[in-house]
Motif scaffolding. Structure first.
Motif, PDB file in Angstrom:
ATOM      1  N   ARG A   1       8.210  -2.852  -9.262  1.00  5.38           N
ATOM      2  CA  ARG A   1       8.180  -3.833 -10.340  1.00  5.38           C
ATOM      3  C   ARG A   1       9.575  -4.230 -10.836  1.00  5.38           C
ATOM      4  O   ARG A   1       9.730  -5.270 -11.474  1.00  5.38           O
TER       5      ARG A   1
ATOM      6  N   ASN B   1      -2.402  -5.956 -11.704  1.00  8.47           N
ATOM      7  CA  ASN B   1      -2.466  -6.217 -10.258  1.00  8.47           C
ATOM      8  C   ASN B   1      -2.352  -4.936  -9.437  1.00  8.47           C
ATOM      9  O   ASN B   1      -1.594  -4.849  -8.470  1.00  8.47           O
ATOM     10  N   ILE B   2      -3.155  -3.954  -9.849  1.00 10.00           N
ATOM     11  CA  ILE B   2      -3.239  -2.680  -9.130  1.00 10.00           C
ATOM     12  C   ILE B   2      -4.646  -2.534  -8.559  1.00 10.00           C
ATOM     13  O   ILE B   2      -5.642  -2.743  -9.259  1.00 10.00           O
TER      14      ILE B   2
ATOM     15  N   LYS C   1      -1.229  10.286  -8.891  1.00  9.83           N
ATOM     16  CA  LYS C   1      -0.954   9.319  -9.963  1.00  9.83           C
ATOM     17  C   LYS C   1       0.514   9.328 -10.396  1.00  9.83           C
ATOM     18  O   LYS C   1       1.122   8.248 -10.506  1.00  9.83           O
TER      19      LYS C   1
ATOM     20  N   GLU D   1       0.881  -1.178   0.000  1.00 12.49           N
ATOM     21  CA  GLU D   1       0.000   0.000   0.000  1.00 12.49           C
ATOM     22  C   GLU D   1       0.916   1.224   0.000  1.00 12.49           C
ATOM     23  O   GLU D   1       1.516   1.565   1.014  1.00 12.49           O
TER      24      GLU D   1
ATOM     25  N   ILE E   1       5.470   2.454  -8.224  1.00 14.31           N
ATOM     26  CA  ILE E   1       5.137   1.161  -8.824  1.00 14.31           C
ATOM     27  C   ILE E   1       6.297   0.658  -9.684  1.00 14.31           C
ATOM     28  O   ILE E   1       6.660  -0.523  -9.634  1.00 14.31           O
TER      29      ILE E   1
ATOM     30  N   TYR F   1      -7.070   0.013  -5.604  1.00  8.86           N
ATOM     31  CA  TYR F   1      -7.158   1.379  -5.090  1.00  8.86           C
ATOM     32  C   TYR F   1      -7.770   1.348  -3.694  1.00  8.86           C
ATOM     33  O   TYR F   1      -8.628   0.521  -3.391  1.00  8.86           O
TER      34      TYR F   1
ATOM     35  N   ALA G   1       2.485   7.577  -7.760  1.00  9.43           N
ATOM     36  CA  ALA G   1       2.219   6.143  -7.776  1.00  9.43           C
ATOM     37  C   ALA G   1       2.953   5.459  -8.921  1.00  9.43           C
ATOM     38  O   ALA G   1       3.507   4.359  -8.755  1.00  9.43           O
ATOM     39  N   GLU G   2       2.970   6.071 -10.072  1.00  9.01           N
ATOM     40  CA  GLU G   2       3.646   5.464 -11.219  1.00  9.01           C
ATOM     41  C   GLU G   2       5.140   5.290 -10.958  1.00  9.01           C
ATOM     42  O   GLU G   2       5.738   4.263 -11.334  1.00  9.01           O
TER      43      GLU G   2
ATOM     44  N   ILE H   1       0.326  -7.678  -5.618  1.00  6.36           N
ATOM     45  CA  ILE H   1      -0.647  -6.581  -5.713  1.00  6.36           C
ATOM     46  C   ILE H   1      -0.099  -5.297  -5.085  1.00  6.36           C
ATOM     47  O   ILE H   1       0.494  -5.317  -4.005  1.00  6.36           O
ATOM     48  N   ILE H   2      -0.351  -4.196  -5.774  1.00  8.09           N
ATOM     49  CA  ILE H   2      -0.009  -2.855  -5.287  1.00  8.09           C
ATOM     50  C   ILE H   2      -1.302  -2.072  -5.116  1.00  8.09           C
ATOM     51  O   ILE H   2      -2.146  -2.038  -6.013  1.00  8.09           O
TER      52      ILE H   2
ATOM     53  N   VAL I   1      -3.108   1.577  -4.280  1.00  9.12           N
ATOM     54  CA  VAL I   1      -2.815   3.002  -4.455  1.00  9.12           C
ATOM     55  C   VAL I   1      -3.850   3.845  -3.712  1.00  9.12           C
ATOM     56  O   VAL I   1      -5.056   3.654  -3.876  1.00  9.12           O
TER      57      VAL I   1
END
Length: 333
Positions: free
Chosen positions: A184, A215-216, A173, A157, A180, A218, A176-177, A191-192, A194
């Motif tokens: 990765r 596998n995202i 966003k 998380e 992530i 929220y 998060a990118e 699972i991530i 956000v």
């Protein structure tokens, strides 16, 4: 001699809890295996829909006593938790930003215990301002993914509760990118989760402009007395738009963590989460003198008798046990 005997007894009792937990419930991770996201649902490795239920630990820098294997084993065995959320405080006094090695070690202790016990565990970056320092988050999550990415137990998380003045498009966003991508590099598929704007409530904004990748999920947070049908409508709309939600934090009281327990309001949320197979973690494993805490001050780190458990704790424990047993019965059919 007496001290050695007491220590030995404590170790025996703990090992009994662990062994009994593994016997009764090791099968949560072995039953579902590696988790993934399909549409609006969390799926197990063997293509069954998964709904996890458990507890969130309190801010790590303020309630460190619960970041240990004994508490984890008790929550698994006695409370029937299938997931634990390790809430690593970041920005506040004493958090990861100030003491990175100490706070990271606490998270590792919980994750190591979860792996040993066969539980799922959420590594929670418990921050309201994470997007202001993405490099710090990337460093932490890269280390966690490198160490634990091979285990199916782990979910990430990456932003607990962005505030209402953060922009999904311009702040949350992009942050998060970046994070992530750092995860990765070492973990291609766990699972991530956000966070979303306004204390992880504005989930339709994320649904309208989702992050690319697999596998995202929220985050959706609620406190039942303060957040009612309007937020369930928001969640329902977001899911209809194609994203998956995880209720990584909720309370049965008001948003302050205090006030009366809203039993009727919480029952509405339980029904909603069961309808859509939404996994959840209750806030929180704490002996702080507030409604949302599940144990009373000085209750200790495990072996909680009824008189040590708060009204909220008794209510949530009953729900966890009831739903765990119901899931077992479904599995037998």
């Amino acid at each position: 001699m007496k001290r050695m005997f007491v220590t030995l007894c404590m170790l025996v009792v703990f090992n009994l809890y662990v062994s009994h937990s593994i016997f009764a419930q090791k099968d949560i991770v072995s039953r579902y295996g590696h988790l993934s996201v399909s549409g609006s649902y969390m799926m197990g490795q063997y293509k069954d829909t998964v709904q996890l239920r458990g507890m969130s630990l309190f801010w790590s820098q303020w309630m460190p006593q619960y970041y240990n294997a004994e508490t984890m084993a008790w929550l698994q065995n006695d409370w029937k938790c299938t997931v634990i959320r390790a809430a690593m405080g970041v920005d506040e006094d004493g958090g990861y930003a100030h003491n990175p090695s100490i706070e990271q070690e606490k998270i590792c202790a919980v994750v190591d215990a979860a792996i040993e016990l066969g539980m799922y565990v959420i590594i929670d970056y418990h921050s309201h301002h994470a997007h202001k320092n993405p490099d710090m988050a990337k460093k932490f999550f890269a280390a966690m993914a490198k160490k634990y990415g091979k285990y199916p137990n782990v979910l990430y998380e990456i932003y607990n509760e962005p505030l209402q003045d953060a922009s999904w498009t311009n702040h949350i966003k992009p942050y998060a990118e970046e994070v992530i991508a750092a995860i990765r590099e070492h973990d291609p598929d766990n699972i991530i989760i956000v966070g979303t704007r306004q204390w992880s409530q504005m989930v339709t904004e994320a649904a309208a402009d989702p992050i690319k990748g697999t596998n995202i999920m929220y985050t959706l947070h609620f406190y039942a007395v303060s957040h009612g049908q309007y937020l369930r409508d928001e969640a329902e709309k977001a899911m209809s738009m194609g994203i998956a939600l995880f209720v990584t934090e909720f309370g049965d009281c008001d948003y302050s963590g205090n006030g009366e327990i809203g039993y009727a309001q919480t029952e509405e949320w339980f029904a909603f989460m069961d309808k859509y197979k939404l996994s959840w973690c209750n806030w929180s494993v704490s002996d702080k003198n507030e409604t949302a805490s599940i144990i009373k001050p000085k209750a200790g780190i495990s072996n909680w008798d009824d008189y040590m458990i708060t009204p909220s704790g008794k209510y949530i424990r009953e729900e966890l046990i009831k739903k765990y047993n119901a899931d077992l019965q479904k599995k037998k059919k």
